[in-house]
Design a protein around this motif. Sequence first.
Motif, short mmCIF file in Angstrom:
data_model
loop_
_atom_site.label_atom_id
_atom_site.label_comp_id
_atom_site.label_asym_id
_atom_site.label_seq_id
_atom_site.Cartn_x
_atom_site.Cartn_y
_atom_site.Cartn_z
N MET A 107 0.82 -1.21 0.00
CA MET A 107 0.00 0.00 0.00
C MET A 107 0.86 1.26 0.00
SD MET A 107 -2.99 -0.78 -0.51
CE MET A 107 -3.58 0.90 -0.41
N ILE A 108 2.02 1.20 0.64
CA ILE A 108 2.95 2.34 0.60
C ILE A 108 3.40 2.58 -0.84
CG2 ILE A 108 5.25 3.13 1.27
CD1 ILE A 108 4.80 1.81 3.97
N ALA A 109 3.63 1.49 -1.57
CA ALA A 109 4.01 1.62 -2.99
C ALA A 109 2.89 2.28 -3.79
CB ALA A 109 4.33 0.25 -3.57
N ARG A 110 1.64 2.00 -3.42
CA ARG A 110 0.49 2.62 -4.11
C ARG A 110 0.38 4.11 -3.78
NH1 ARG A 110 -2.33 5.16 -6.51
NH2 ARG A 110 -4.49 4.86 -7.18
N ALA A 114 3.52 8.97 -8.33
CA ALA A 114 3.85 8.24 -9.56
C ALA A 114 5.16 8.69 -10.17
CB ALA A 114 2.71 8.42 -10.57
N ILE A 115 5.53 9.96 -9.98
CA ILE A 115 6.77 10.48 -10.55
C ILE A 115 7.98 9.76 -10.00
CG2 ILE A 115 7.07 12.30 -8.81
CD1 ILE A 115 7.69 12.64 -12.61
N SER A 116 7.86 9.18 -8.78
CA SER A 116 8.98 8.45 -8.18
C SER A 116 9.29 7.19 -8.97
CB SER A 116 8.65 8.08 -6.73
OG SER A 116 8.34 9.23 -5.97
N ILE A 144 -0.40 1.03 -10.42
CA ILE A 144 -1.69 1.49 -9.91
C ILE A 144 -2.59 0.31 -9.58
CG2 ILE A 144 -3.69 2.94 -10.43
CD1 ILE A 144 -1.93 4.22 -12.64
N THR A 145 -2.70 -0.63 -10.52
CA THR A 145 -3.71 -1.68 -10.40
C THR A 145 -3.33 -2.80 -9.43
OG1 THR A 145 -2.76 -2.80 -12.33
CG2 THR A 145 -4.54 -1.24 -12.73
N ASN A 204 -8.21 6.40 -15.71
CA ASN A 204 -8.10 7.83 -15.42
C ASN A 204 -6.66 8.31 -15.29
OD1 ASN A 204 -10.90 8.17 -15.35
ND2 ASN A 204 -11.01 7.61 -13.19
N ASN A 205 -5.69 7.41 -15.35
CA ASN A 205 -4.31 7.83 -15.15
C ASN A 205 -3.80 8.67 -16.32
OD1 ASN A 205 -1.15 7.07 -15.59
ND2 ASN A 205 -1.67 7.29 -13.42
N PHE A 206 -3.05 9.71 -15.99
CA PHE A 206 -2.53 10.62 -17.01
C PHE A 206 -1.01 10.60 -17.10
CE2 PHE A 206 -0.66 14.84 -17.71
CZ PHE A 206 -1.05 15.08 -19.02
#
Length: 272
Positions: A107-110, A114-116, A144-145, A204-206
């Motif tokens: 969950m920490i990874a989630r 995202a830039i990391s 994400i998934t 929805n991810n950009f």
Amino acid sequence: MKKLLDKFLFAVMVLMVVAPAVSVFLWMLSLSLKNEVDTLAYPPALIPSSPTLANFIAVFDGGPFFSYFLNSVIVSGSATLMAIAVGVPAGYGITRMKARKMLLTIMIARMTPAISFLIPLFTVFQAIGLTGTLAPIIVTHMVITLPITVYIVAGYFETLPRELEEAATMDGCSVWQSFRHVALPLARPGIMVAAILAFIFSWNNFVFGAVLAGRETRTLPVAIYNVLTFEQIAWGPLAAAALLVTLPVLILTLFIQKEIVGGLTAGGVKGS
């Protein structure tokens, strides 16, 4: 009287939560049907004076919209299927091993920005020559998934009665057979919820698509960004494009809302 008051307070709370989202959606719908004069009018009006579909036509004329739509379906669908294939056994193993710290790490990874992940992943995909294709977008969307799938499925497996698996083991089933024939069918509602939420988050991810996609492999959120111009913001086409991106997910949610509610509540009932 007390029950009536409780229902009224509950309705007010629901309205407070839902009203901002509904207001934004209605304003987006209004902008998509306005011409440029109505868009720039002050004070702004929610109902356009002369509704038009020109903004939607401009979106389809501005680029290969259906191609971008297909890209989004391929990326989100593939990332979701891969997350289910990996996340369901992982969630089962984490639950049965009682590895709560591992679940927290996932969950920490989630929750990590995202830039990391994007910078090192971009370097790797660029080195092997995959940038500009759909493959790196699918892989990065698993950031994400996969965590959300593991988290939901692990929580659902935890509510299942262990006695059924123990009975299967006593009848000669291996761990894999117990998982496949006993735990997996019982966890179907939870898996459905995980798949639905994973697909929506991926759709929805950009960020990943904006950096890793090429001109022909853009997803719909990235295509919306291309509606913006340097001269001015075309609010009408922008709202129409945003509405077209939101519509598939909205329709999907409306059709399968019973599955979502059933999956979330079934686990709570079994765990009680």
